[in-house]
Design an enzyme around this catalytic site. Structure first.
Site, PDB file in Angstrom:
ATOM      1  N   CYS A 133      -9.646  -7.366   8.610  1.00  7.38           N
ATOM      2  CA  CYS A 133      -8.950  -6.089   8.829  1.00  7.38           C
ATOM      3  C   CYS A 133      -9.347  -5.023   7.802  1.00  7.38           C
ATOM      4  CB  CYS A 133      -7.445  -6.317   8.811  1.00  7.38           C
ATOM      5  SG  CYS A 133      -6.888  -7.443   7.526  1.00  7.38           S
ATOM      6  N   HIS A 247      -2.788  -1.051   6.298  1.00  3.30           N
ATOM      7  CA  HIS A 247      -3.505  -1.236   5.038  1.00  3.30           C
ATOM      8  C   HIS A 247      -4.020   0.116   4.533  1.00  3.30           C
ATOM      9  CE1 HIS A 247      -3.258  -5.429   5.725  1.00  3.30           C
ATOM     10  NE2 HIS A 247      -4.520  -5.742   5.894  1.00  3.30           N
TER      11      HIS A 247
END
Ligand code: A2P
Length: 341
Positions: A133, A247
């Site tokens: 990710c 994130h």
């Protein structure tokens, strides 16, 4: 248009649930949809486009039995290690969200905005790997800058949401916050993370390696080089923060030559699925709250280094469950259909 038999392995997980939402949003050409998970979830009801589907137990034969053509795997590395080959042998293209196959030489590792042509080598093994990710959102930003100026080195620090550890990670943060409000946080026993994550920051994701970097950090190094097809120097520090599902990354990029911030901003504005939010005078920059539940990678705080004209600093945020996992998997599948389907 041809429609496909699609399996989702890990259908009850955090990424699996997001996959259903995205497939529905993009009106993915599905003939038959097969949600798969462990025996614990067999029989669980999944709603997709107002129809109800029962979760089936993942078995070695299910891919052949159901004539699966596209199989999304998001149930952990050990599940992919064992079951992906059965899906591939049954003739499916496997789009694997785990780290298991990513660095295998004959398995393409794909971010469609960066290296779509690598998809053609899916035929080697039947498997296309979906990157980590943190790597996905970073390379989406690096690629246009590399094309424009030539990148020499990247230093990145991540601020990673608990969704990266699946549903259990999100539940652990929520339950520890509840403990905090009940004045019981000191008694909490971390299970998913190494330490208390509520009101804390943990500079440790995945296991430590012999070189004192974590596996997560080395994924960012190795995967970036594989996707961009160049041995760019990368150094990463990966940090878990008490954010639910997006994130953030602080990235310093060293270029071959001196750069212009205006041109860098333009290259990012022109990049597919990248949105620039950068107006310090109005306190505007991307944050996890900006990115959550969206399919864009956001960039802001774009500025030249104080001392060096060939160094740029920026801040990048994306929804880990979508851009960092499910959305990229679906974009790979769409591209695969376009190229090979
Ligand atoms: P289950 O709910 O039956 O355990 P997350 O990343 O949110 O933790 O989700 C992990 C996903 O992987 C879930 O859908 C989970 O299903 C699935 N999974 C875990 N272990 C297995 C297994 N042994 N066989 C099939 N699916 C599994």
């Amino acid at each position: 248009m041809k429609k496909y038999n699609v399996a989702i392995v890990g259908a009850t997980g955090a990424v699996g649930e997001e996959l259903f939402r995205i497939l529905e949003e993009v009106d993915f050409p599905i003939n038959n949809l097969i949600p798969l998970a462990s025996s614990r979830s067999a029989g669980v009801d999944i709603e997709y486009k107002n129809k109800h589907y029962k979760v089936l137990e993942l078995t070695e034969n299910i891919f052949e039995e159901k004539d699966i053509e596209i199989a999304f795997f998001s149930a952990g590395g050990s599940i992919s290690a064992h079951y992906a080959k059965f899906a591939a042998e049954a003739g499916a293209v496997v789009i694997d969200n785990t780290s298991h196959f990513r660095m295998e030489e004959n398995v393409p590792l794909v971010v469609p905005e960066c290296n779509p042509d690598d998809i053609t080598s899916w035929k080697n093994t039947g498997i296309i790997a979906n990157p980590n990710c943190s790597t996905i959102q970073m390379v989406q930003v690096l690629k246009p800058l590399d094309d424009a100026f030539g990148i020499k080195r990247v230093d990145v620090s991540t601020y990673q949401a608990v969704s990266g550890a699946g549903k259990a990670g999100m539940e652990e943060l929520v339950s520890q916050m509840q403990d905090f409000f009940a004045f019981k946080l000191a008694e909490c026993e971390p299970k998913v993370f190494q330490h208390q994550i509520a009101l804390n920051v943990i500079p440790h994701i995945d296991v430590f390696m012999e070189n004192d970097y974590t596996k997560e950090e080395m994924k960012m190094v190795n995967e970036t080089q594989k996707i961009l097809g160049r041995n760019i120097e990368v150094s990463a520090t990966c940090v878990r923060v008490p954010v639910i599902r997006s994130h953030s990354e602080s990235i310093t990029i060293h270029f071959e030559n001196d750069i212009s911030v205006e041109k860098a901003v333009q290259a990012l504005k022109d990049a597919q699925h990248v949105t620039v939010i950068d107006d310090p005078a109005k306190n505007e920059y991307p944050m996890p709250s900006t990115a959550s539940d969206t399919d864009e990678t956001y960039v802001g705080r774009i500025r030249k280094d104080i001392n060096r004209d060939n160094v740029l600093h920026l801040w990048c945020v994306a929804d880990q469950l979508r851009v960092g996992a499910a959305t990229n998997s679906v974009r790979i599948a769409q591209k695969w259909i376009e190229m090979e389907g």
